[in-house]
Design an enzyme around this catalytic site. Sequence first.
Site, mmCIF file in Angstrom:
data_model
loop_
_atom_site.group_PDB
_atom_site.id
_atom_site.type_symbol
_atom_site.label_atom_id
_atom_site.label_comp_id
_atom_site.label_asym_id
_atom_site.label_seq_id
_atom_site.Cartn_x
_atom_site.Cartn_y
_atom_site.Cartn_z
ATOM 1 N NE ARG A 153 25.799 -12.371 59.529
ATOM 2 C CZ ARG A 153 25.418 -13.263 60.440
ATOM 3 N NH1 ARG A 153 25.218 -12.886 61.696
ATOM 4 N NH2 ARG A 153 25.241 -14.520 60.102
ATOM 5 C CG HIS A 174 21.384 -11.844 57.396
ATOM 6 N ND1 HIS A 174 21.593 -12.990 58.135
ATOM 7 C CD2 HIS A 174 22.488 -11.711 56.614
ATOM 8 C CE1 HIS A 174 22.761 -13.522 57.810
ATOM 9 N NE2 HIS A 174 23.326 -12.747 56.892
ATOM 10 C CG HIS A 194 32.067 -10.716 54.517
ATOM 11 N ND1 HIS A 194 31.990 -11.952 53.910
ATOM 12 C CD2 HIS A 194 30.844 -10.504 55.082
ATOM 13 C CE1 HIS A 194 30.783 -12.468 54.088
ATOM 14 N NE2 HIS A 194 30.070 -11.605 54.786
#
Length: 319
Positions: free
Chosen positions: A63, A67, A195
């Site tokens: 992640r 990001h 995910h």
Amino acid sequence: MASHKYFCAVFHAFVFATLASTALSALSPNYYDYTCPNALSTIRRVVEAAVQKERRMGASLLRLHFHDCFVNGCDGSILLDPTATIDSEKNAAPNFQSVRGFEVVDEIKQAVDEACGKPVVSCADILAVAARDSVVALGGSTWKVRLGRRDSTTASRDAANTNIPPPFLSLSQLISNFKSHGLNEKDLVVLSGGHTIGYARCTTFKDHIYNDSNINPHFAKALKYICPRQGGDFNLAPLDHTTGHFDSAYFTDLVHKKGILHSDQELFNGGSTDALVRKYSHNTVAFYKDFAKSMIKMGNIKPLTGTQGEIRLNCRTVN
């Protein structure tokens, strides 16, 4: 005739210089082969130890890379702490009190600088490699990470708030967001498959389980025990039913209307991405192959190369 020869010589010199410059600025899997041949094995060792200690850390490191890349490119800006001149992305809404793994990145940076004998490997490259190694450590596929990114000397909380897709977006909004980063519908579906590992905070899926109709009612009822209408915003729920293993279960869950986030279930809700979700739900090999391609593509979003940026001595601060 002489002027023609002169023109040709100048033209060829220009072409050569342009190609050389392009070659130098392009990312390459072999970037550290000569400057620090032990770089990648050192990063892998630290990541594997961190994931073995806490499997959730694999999702956190993946992640971080995502990001980072969605805010002004893959430049390590997400790692910068707030200062008088740095409006840290750590304080942006999508990141505040939710992005994690910074201590592992610090550990990697220290270990790799020791292995190289000096600061050679950028923090941005560390994020890209750690993301790949996290996926592998949790049973997913591997790929050759293209390297040679340099680190930014700035960060932007506003850009993080604007560019990182929030969990309440519709399919058309998600497609538009990814398109703005040079990523297509297939990349959207494939990268959302990340995910398959990790957890979501109650605050990110509360509206989905209480207000949306495109969710399995039994699944929603179970989630309401974790996420009450009032409070519990930081309670965690797994993003798919095999959260500690990188597989295609995420897509199977979507087909059965068991997506945790509104934005997850939007990928299988009667729209243009349904067919891809269904394909990956029963074809893990195709998902692994396409995930690798899309991760390489995402990792190439506006990298700083050549003389741009810097190689940070500490990933949390500019030099």
